[in-house]
Design an enzyme around this catalytic site. Structure first.
Site, PDB file in Angstrom:
ATOM      1  N   LYS A 142      52.924  54.344  42.761  1.00 49.21           N
ATOM      2  CA  LYS A 142      51.628  55.083  43.479  1.00 49.21           C
ATOM      3  C   LYS A 142      52.078  56.571  43.401  1.00 49.21           C
ATOM      4  O   LYS A 142      53.240  56.836  43.559  1.00 49.21           O
ATOM      5  CB  LYS A 142      51.698  54.977  44.864  1.00 49.21           C
ATOM      6  CG  LYS A 142      51.008  53.564  45.381  1.00 49.21           C
ATOM      7  CD  LYS A 142      50.832  53.626  46.853  1.00 49.21           C
ATOM      8  CE  LYS A 142      50.289  52.331  47.447  1.00 49.21           C
ATOM      9  NZ  LYS A 142      50.261  52.501  49.128  1.00 49.21           N
ATOM     10  N   GLU A 184      63.134  53.484  57.091  1.00 46.01           N
ATOM     11  CA  GLU A 184      62.498  52.535  55.969  1.00 46.01           C
ATOM     12  C   GLU A 184      63.471  51.621  55.729  1.00 46.01           C
ATOM     13  O   GLU A 184      62.727  50.470  55.244  1.00 46.01           O
ATOM     14  CB  GLU A 184      62.063  53.362  54.652  1.00 46.01           C
ATOM     15  CG  GLU A 184      61.360  54.913  55.010  1.00 46.01           C
ATOM     16  CD  GLU A 184      59.923  54.702  55.503  1.00 46.01           C
ATOM     17  OE1 GLU A 184      59.357  53.499  55.409  1.00 46.01           O
ATOM     18  OE2 GLU A 184      59.429  55.682  55.893  1.00 46.01           O
ATOM     19  N   LYS A 225      60.944  45.838  48.491  1.00 41.91           N
ATOM     20  CA  LYS A 225      59.685  46.610  48.278  1.00 41.91           C
ATOM     21  C   LYS A 225      59.224  45.900  46.768  1.00 41.91           C
ATOM     22  O   LYS A 225      58.038  45.718  46.710  1.00 41.91           O
ATOM     23  CB  LYS A 225      59.941  48.206  47.926  1.00 41.91           C
ATOM     24  CG  LYS A 225      58.561  48.679  47.753  1.00 41.91           C
ATOM     25  CD  LYS A 225      58.299  50.091  48.128  1.00 41.91           C
ATOM     26  CE  LYS A 225      56.819  50.535  47.709  1.00 41.91           C
ATOM     27  NZ  LYS A 225      56.427  51.825  47.973  1.00 41.91           N
ATOM     28  N   ARG A 239      50.707  43.799  50.281  1.00 40.98           N
ATOM     29  CA  ARG A 239      51.453  45.046  50.311  1.00 40.98           C
ATOM     30  C   ARG A 239      51.120  45.486  51.621  1.00 40.98           C
ATOM     31  O   ARG A 239      52.061  46.599  52.223  1.00 40.98           O
ATOM     32  CB  ARG A 239      50.945  45.976  49.215  1.00 40.98           C
ATOM     33  CG  ARG A 239      51.882  46.992  48.835  1.00 40.98           C
ATOM     34  CD  ARG A 239      51.524  47.554  47.393  1.00 40.98           C
ATOM     35  NE  ARG A 239      52.169  48.851  47.109  1.00 40.98           N
ATOM     36  CZ  ARG A 239      52.310  49.353  46.068  1.00 40.98           C
ATOM     37  NH1 ARG A 239      51.692  48.952  45.060  1.00 40.98           N
ATOM     38  NH2 ARG A 239      52.649  50.608  45.757  1.00 40.98           N
ATOM     39  N   ASN A 243      53.413  48.199  55.784  1.00 42.45           N
ATOM     40  CA  ASN A 243      52.714  49.364  56.854  1.00 42.45           C
ATOM     41  C   ASN A 243      53.461  49.233  58.207  1.00 42.45           C
ATOM     42  O   ASN A 243      53.018  50.119  59.054  1.00 42.45           O
ATOM     43  CB  ASN A 243      51.453  49.289  57.041  1.00 42.45           C
ATOM     44  CG  ASN A 243      50.434  50.104  55.985  1.00 42.45           C
ATOM     45  OD1 ASN A 243      51.223  50.888  55.186  1.00 42.45           O
ATOM     46  ND2 ASN A 243      49.522  49.578  55.566  1.00 42.45           N
ATOM     47  N   HIS A 246      53.955  52.098  60.573  1.00 44.02           N
ATOM     48  CA  HIS A 246      53.401  53.132  59.918  1.00 44.02           C
ATOM     49  C   HIS A 246      52.111  53.428  60.694  1.00 44.02           C
ATOM     50  O   HIS A 246      51.694  54.534  60.561  1.00 44.02           O
ATOM     51  CB  HIS A 246      53.249  53.033  58.572  1.00 44.02           C
ATOM     52  CG  HIS A 246      54.521  53.414  57.843  1.00 44.02           C
ATOM     53  ND1 HIS A 246      55.676  52.454  58.149  1.00 44.02           N
ATOM     54  CD2 HIS A 246      54.877  54.346  57.167  1.00 44.02           C
ATOM     55  CE1 HIS A 246      56.851  53.160  57.176  1.00 44.02           C
ATOM     56  NE2 HIS A 246      56.239  54.172  56.745  1.00 44.02           N
ATOM     57  N   HIS A 250      52.196  57.087  61.701  1.00 46.28           N
ATOM     58  CA  HIS A 250      51.364  58.018  61.268  1.00 46.28           C
ATOM     59  C   HIS A 250      50.362  58.651  62.701  1.00 46.28           C
ATOM     60  O   HIS A 250      50.388  60.064  62.366  1.00 46.28           O
ATOM     61  CB  HIS A 250      50.316  57.493  60.303  1.00 46.28           C
ATOM     62  CG  HIS A 250      50.854  57.375  58.803  1.00 46.28           C
ATOM     63  ND1 HIS A 250      50.515  56.027  57.992  1.00 46.28           N
ATOM     64  CD2 HIS A 250      51.815  57.806  58.265  1.00 46.28           C
ATOM     65  CE1 HIS A 250      51.349  56.167  56.984  1.00 46.28           C
ATOM     66  NE2 HIS A 250      52.228  57.327  57.256  1.00 46.28           N
ATOM     67  N   HIS A 262      58.727  62.029  59.773  1.00 53.29           N
ATOM     68  CA  HIS A 262      58.128  60.723  59.537  1.00 53.29           C
ATOM     69  C   HIS A 262      58.954  59.749  59.854  1.00 53.29           C
ATOM     70  O   HIS A 262      58.426  58.515  60.387  1.00 53.29           O
ATOM     71  CB  HIS A 262      58.056  60.741  57.988  1.00 53.29           C
ATOM     72  CG  HIS A 262      57.288  59.597  57.393  1.00 53.29           C
ATOM     73  ND1 HIS A 262      55.929  59.097  57.714  1.00 53.29           N
ATOM     74  CD2 HIS A 262      57.988  58.375  56.738  1.00 53.29           C
ATOM     75  CE1 HIS A 262      55.911  57.952  57.344  1.00 53.29           C
ATOM     76  NE2 HIS A 262      57.064  57.491  56.459  1.00 53.29           N
TER      77      HIS A 262
HETATM   78  N1  LIG Z   1      54.795  56.719  46.192  1.00 57.37           N
HETATM   79  C1  LIG Z   1      54.847  55.954  47.223  1.00 57.37           C
HETATM   80  O1  LIG Z   1      54.931  54.890  47.325  1.00 57.37           O
HETATM   81  C2  LIG Z   1      55.384  56.785  48.473  1.00 57.37           C
HETATM   82  C3  LIG Z   1      56.094  55.878  49.378  1.00 57.37           C
HETATM   83  C4  LIG Z   1      56.701  56.582  50.679  1.00 57.37           C
HETATM   84  C5  LIG Z   1      56.592  58.076  50.934  1.00 57.37           C
HETATM   85  N2  LIG Z   1      55.824  58.681  49.817  1.00 57.37           N
HETATM   86  C6  LIG Z   1      55.701  60.049  50.040  1.00 57.37           C
HETATM   87  O2  LIG Z   1      57.281  60.701  50.337  1.00 57.37           O
HETATM   88  C7  LIG Z   1      56.930  62.081  50.801  1.00 57.37           C
HETATM   89  C8  LIG Z   1      58.129  62.052  51.503  1.00 57.37           C
HETATM   90  O3  LIG Z   1      59.488  61.992  50.743  1.00 57.37           O
HETATM   91  P1  LIG Z   1      60.915  62.337  51.288  1.00 57.37           P
HETATM   92  O4  LIG Z   1      61.079  61.800  52.663  1.00 57.37           O
HETATM   93  O5  LIG Z   1      61.652  62.150  50.269  1.00 57.37           O
HETATM   94  O6  LIG Z   1      60.541  64.061  51.425  1.00 57.37           O
HETATM   95  P2  LIG Z   1      60.854  65.422  50.773  1.00 57.37           P
HETATM   96  O7  LIG Z   1      60.685  65.130  49.329  1.00 57.37           O
HETATM   97  O8  LIG Z   1      59.950  66.224  51.443  1.00 57.37           O
HETATM   98  O9  LIG Z   1      62.130  65.591  50.910  1.00 57.37           O
HETATM   99  C9  LIG Z   1      62.740  65.974  52.329  1.00 57.37           C
HETATM  100  C10 LIG Z   1      63.593  67.128  52.271  1.00 57.37           C
HETATM  101  O10 LIG Z   1      64.974  67.089  51.458  1.00 57.37           O
HETATM  102  C11 LIG Z   1      65.340  67.811  50.630  1.00 57.37           C
HETATM  103  N3  LIG Z   1      66.188  67.059  49.633  1.00 57.37           N
HETATM  104  C12 LIG Z   1      65.718  66.118  48.930  1.00 57.37           C
HETATM  105  N4  LIG Z   1      66.930  65.664  48.263  1.00 57.37           N
HETATM  106  C13 LIG Z   1      67.784  66.304  48.544  1.00 57.37           C
HETATM  107  C14 LIG Z   1      69.255  66.089  48.233  1.00 57.37           C
HETATM  108  N5  LIG Z   1      69.497  65.150  47.646  1.00 57.37           N
HETATM  109  N6  LIG Z   1      70.006  67.111  49.045  1.00 57.37           N
HETATM  110  C15 LIG Z   1      69.504  67.872  49.887  1.00 57.37           C
HETATM  111  N7  LIG Z   1      68.363  68.083  50.055  1.00 57.37           N
HETATM  112  C16 LIG Z   1      67.608  67.301  49.768  1.00 57.37           C
HETATM  113  C17 LIG Z   1      63.928  68.388  50.064  1.00 57.37           C
HETATM  114  O11 LIG Z   1      64.160  69.638  49.604  1.00 57.37           O
HETATM  115  C18 LIG Z   1      63.030  68.415  51.162  1.00 57.37           C
HETATM  116  O12 LIG Z   1      63.250  69.609  52.041  1.00 57.37           O
HETATM  117  C19 LIG Z   1      55.775  61.908  51.582  1.00 57.37           C
HETATM  118  O13 LIG Z   1      54.812  62.735  50.908  1.00 57.37           O
HETATM  119  C20 LIG Z   1      55.201  60.385  51.235  1.00 57.37           C
HETATM  120  O14 LIG Z   1      53.592  60.781  51.189  1.00 57.37           O
HETATM  121  C21 LIG Z   1      55.392  57.964  48.674  1.00 57.37           C
HETATM  122 ZN   LIG Z   2      57.203  55.648  55.471  1.00 58.67          ZN
END
Ligand SMILES: NC(=O)c1ccc[n+]([C@@H]2O[C@H](COP(=O)([O-])OP(=O)(O)OC[C@H]3O[C@@H](n4cnc5c(N)ncnc54)[C@H](O)[C@@H]3O)[C@@H](O)[C@H]2O)c1
Ligand SMILES: [Zn+2]
Length: 368
Positions: A142, A184, A225, A239, A243, A246, A250, A262
């Protein structure tokens, strides 16, 4: 190093490498027809790990361009997508470019969407750097961006050429982001892996330290997953089990203007949805208590003071029915979800949701 194959809808699958040093295999996976790399990277991650990633890329990509994504979910936007696409066009990148997305879910979702749309689609690699991106966002194909009407409303299913999850990069994660990812991992354990749940309980508080999950445990969480996605690549039914926690999570994020992280919101959501599961899906009360106990040990909240009225507008109520119900994915026991015969969700009346929310609010446990 773990070598996994991620199933894809066309049946061929793509490789996933997991472990410290996973980036070392970049040259082996790089294809000769990729004449340039477009590195689309979270700015914070670029500052921390850019030099190491670029060192690996220089060993395989004949040309490299770097595109920064400012950190934060609000930058997973149409504005960022267009700005980067226009820069890539100005840089005259062609279809022989491989887009390399580096960062958390934000950089990966945005990078994947850029790859899906740039010149009608170019190949891409995913390099997750958060725990959430490692066990969730990098898997399942996705991609997307947010719109004012809601999160992830524009996007595409787009499978990467490979996922390289170098766990050494997780060591620099801030504690809050690490804990969020743990929520998660717990979710995946509840959904389909009771042994993983027991392993997390066994490790306990030690898991609070960023980078403390060992690679086999991460691989188990990933497999949950991958299995679900393999059986339902386009989210037609099964799938929905992912959720769990969630729907309420959410709603809590939205009701608090996203001040609750989150992962913390999902933890509260799981604790409350587990109450409902006890009432509606014969989830054993002992399992509910183990779940709340594990979340607390990991430093995650299990309740929140937000009044239920503020959540209600953010819950997806089925408006086609007068008694509009909310459809929730609920566990039948640790490691197994309920509702296999009814599309993997159960209808829950808002009054039942309110009762569960208020029961939890009255319980002891860490507040968000
Ligand atoms: N595509 C999918 O199936 C799917 C599934 C779940 C979530 N998501 C999406 O993922 C997003 C959330 O992702 P996330 O939680 O990774 O958040 P994010 O990408 O915002 O990262 C979180 C924070 O951590 C920092 N960061 C990242 N890696 C780091 C590292 N190694 N060291 C230090 N800082 C670091 C980033 O700069 C950011 O400030 C949401 O937009 C959500 O919708 C997508
Ligand atoms: Zn989630």
């Amino acid at each position: 190093m773990f070598r996994l194959r991620c199933p894809t809808a066309n049946g061929t699958g793509h490789p996933l490498r997991l472990g410290p040093g996973a980036l070392d295999v970049l040259p082996a996976l790089w294809r000769p027809e990729w004449r340039a790399a477009a590195l689309v990277a979270d700015r914070t991650v670029l500052a921390l790990h850019g030099p190491a990633v670029l060192r690996h890329l220089r060993r395989c990509a004949p040309a490299i361009r770097v595109y920064e994504v400012p950190p934060g979910d609000r930058h997973k936007s149409a504005a960022t997508w267009l700005r980067l696409a226009d820069r890539m066009l100005a840089d005259r990148l062609g279809r022989d470019t491989c887009l390399v997305a580096l960062g958390g879910g934000v950089a990966l979702d945005l990078g994947g969407f850029l790859a899906a749309t740039f010149l009608r689609g170019i190949p891409h690699l995913l390099l997750p750097t958060t725990l959430l991106a490692t066990v969730d966002a990098s898997l399942g194909g996705k991609t997307g961006i947010n719109r004012p009407a809601g999160k992830n409303l524009l996007g595409a299913f787009r499978v990467p050429a490979a996922v390289l999850a170098d766990t050494a990069l997780l060591d620099t994660l801030p504690a809050r982001e690490w804990r969020g990812g743990l929520a998660e991992v717990v979710k995946h354990a509840v959904v389909a892996d009771a042994a993983l749940f027991a392993r997390l309980e066994h490790e306990g508080r030690a898991l609070r330290r960023p980078g403390s999950l060992d690679v086999p445990t991460l691989a188990r969480a990933i497999r949950v997953k991958l299995d679900v996605v393999a059986r339902d690549p386009f989210e037609r039914g099964r799938r929905r089990v992912l959720n769990f926690g969630h729907t309420l999570g959410h709603a809590l994020e939205a009701a608090t203007g996203h001040r609750v992280h989150h992962g913390a919101a999902v933890a509260v959501g799981m604790a409350v949805e587990a109450e409902l599961a006890v009432r509606l899906a014969r989830f054993p009360a002992a399992d509910r208590d183990r779940l709340a106990g594990l979340l607390a040990v990991l430093g995650l909240p299990t309740r929140h003071a937000c009044p239920f009225e503020r959540l209600l507008p953010h819950l997806e109520v089925d408006k086609k029915r007068r008694d509009g119900k909310v459809h929730l994915a609920l566990p039948a026991r640790l490691g197994r979800m309920a509702g296999g015969r009814t599309g993997w969700t159960l209808p829950v009346a808002p009054s039942e949701l309110r009762a569960a929310w208020e029961t939890r609010a009255g319980r002891t446990g860490r507040p968000a």
